[in-house]
Design a protein around this motif. Structure first.
Motif, PDB file in Angstrom:
ATOM      1  N   ASP A  62      28.738  34.543  70.969  1.00 29.80           N
ATOM      2  CA  ASP A  62      28.861  33.181  70.441  1.00 29.80           C
ATOM      3  C   ASP A  62      30.212  32.875  69.816  1.00 29.80           C
ATOM      4  N   VAL A  63      30.959  33.895  69.431  1.00 29.42           N
ATOM      5  CA  VAL A  63      32.250  33.651  68.793  1.00 29.42           C
ATOM      6  C   VAL A  63      33.239  32.992  69.770  1.00 29.42           C
ATOM      7  N   GLN A  64      32.962  33.113  71.063  1.00 36.63           N
ATOM      8  CA  GLN A  64      33.846  32.521  72.071  1.00 36.63           C
ATOM      9  C   GLN A  64      33.083  31.590  73.022  1.00 36.63           C
ATOM     10  N   ASP A  65      31.840  31.265  72.685  1.00 40.31           N
ATOM     11  CA  ASP A  65      31.027  30.495  73.625  1.00 40.31           C
ATOM     12  C   ASP A  65      30.420  29.283  72.940  1.00 40.31           C
ATOM     13  N   ARG A  66      30.973  28.129  73.168  1.00 33.75           N
ATOM     14  CA  ARG A  66      30.404  26.939  72.559  1.00 33.75           C
ATOM     15  C   ARG A  66      29.495  26.224  73.539  1.00 33.75           C
ATOM     16  N   ARG A  67      29.385  26.743  74.750  1.00 33.01           N
ATOM     17  CA  ARG A  67      28.668  26.019  75.794  1.00 33.01           C
ATOM     18  C   ARG A  67      27.245  26.538  76.030  1.00 33.01           C
TER      19      ARG A  67
END
Ligand code: NAP
Length: 315
Positions: A283-288
């Motif tokens: 989640d630290v790099q995934d906003r989608r």
């Protein structure tokens, strides 16, 4: 001389633990820094119904526990520590953690995201006194009471449904009239006799600061500005999450909301150039997508990149 590790993983949620399983199995003896929320978001959730391989679902904490045991079986070690500071310009990287200094050739950032708050003073003053962002942790305290949940996504639906086990009535407050939640979750909430949905409504104030106990909410209807009081004993926030990247600001590229920008999914960059040896997953790099299974998937990808990186450099 400080020992130089092959890899250190920041975070012990679904992404970090998957990375630990893979790097462990590759013989890299990963060290997992568990962070301030060990186990990540799954550890404070209830039934996970959409993680493949569990036809009847599995409780989030049990799923995390299984992953941790699996990683430990392949030699991963765990430390209850958080990263305080790191200089990514110097290789091997030197990490300053709450448990001392660690030296590592590669770093997997799987620090996830934490609950978002409304940010109004009365809410902040009453956290732990009737205001919570974790239904599974605090729902028990509201047995026989009326409460409210804020949000229009799956988290809010899940919290509202879970809280009906304890509360006699759950009012779900959402700032718009369209919901972000999946159809199945929204339908479950709508169909529940003890859940009342109130749309176009925002929380202006949590009442009870003086008493140090939630007494109600001052609400505003955004369509006509009308204010009203909702007498409740508890307020739960289900309004999404913010990525845990503060400790990396200025060292890797972050987007406007603080998510790590990656190239080819897990490679981190700084000023557009690759930061060699640093990989981000979950989640630290995934906003989608922000799903347990996608977090696990990118955790696997980061681990494979670590293997490739070390192999190319003869380690
Ligand atoms: P989300 O989908 O981003 O929804 C956040 C909700 O909070 C939105 O409705 C948003 O309103 C509202 N919100 C945000 N800031 C607010 C503020 N300051 N004041 C009032 N309302 C605010 O986040 P999520 O529900 O945590 O879900 C994240 C991801 O996890 C999603 O992909 C979801 O599918 C997944 N998830 C799945 C499950 C499941 O399948 N069981 C359970 C939980 C989460 P707007 O709509 O107006 O922006």
């Amino acid at each position: 001389m400080t020992e130089i590790r092959d890899t250190v993983i920041l975070g012990s949620g679904c992404a970090g633990l998957t990375a630990a399983i893979y790097t462990g199995r590759a013989g890299l003896n990963p060290l997992v820094l568990e962070g301030h929320e060990p186990g990540g978001q799954l550890s404070i959730t209830t039934l996970v119904e959409n993680f493949p391989g569990w036809p009847d679902g599995i409780q989030g904490p049990a799923l995390i526990d299984n992953m941790k045991q699996q990683a430990a079986r392949f030699g991963a070690t765990f430390q209850q520590a958080q990263l305080a500071k790191v200089d990514l310009d110097v290789h091997p990287f030197r990490l300053q953690t709450s448990a001392g200094e660690i030296c590592t050739r590669t770093l997997i950032v799987a620090s996830g995201a934490s609950a978002r708050w409304l940010g109004i003073p009365s809410e902040q003053a009453l956290i732990g006194h009737g205001v919570s962002s974790c239904a599974t942790c605090d729902g028990f305290f509201f047995r026989g009471k009326e409460i409210a949940v804020v949000g229009g996504g799956d988290s809010a639906m899940e919290e509202a449904l879970f809280l009906t086990r304890f509360a006699t009535k759950v009012t779900l407050l959402h700032r718009r009239d369209a919901f972000r939640a999946s159809k199945i979750m929204l339908e479950r909430a709508i169909a529940h006799p003890n859940i009342v949905l109130r749309t176009n409504t925002v929380v202006e104030e949590v009442l009870g600061v003086e008493e140090k106990d939630v007494k109600g909410l001052r609400l505003r209807d955004v369509t006509n500005g009308q204010e009203s009081i909702l007498p409740v004993s508890g307020l739960f926030l289900g309004i999404g999450h913010v990525p845990n990247t503060k400790m990396l600001a200025g060292q890797v590229d972050l987007d406007e909301d603080g998510y790590i920008r990656t190239r080819d999914n897990v490679l981190t960059t700084h000023n557009g150039s690759l930061v060699h040896g640093v990989f981000a997953c979950g989640d630290v790099q995934d906003r989608r997508y922000r799903q347990a299974i996608t977090a696990a998937g990118t955790g696997c990808m980061a681990a494979l990149e670590v293997e490739k990186f070390l192999e190319e450099r003869g380690h």
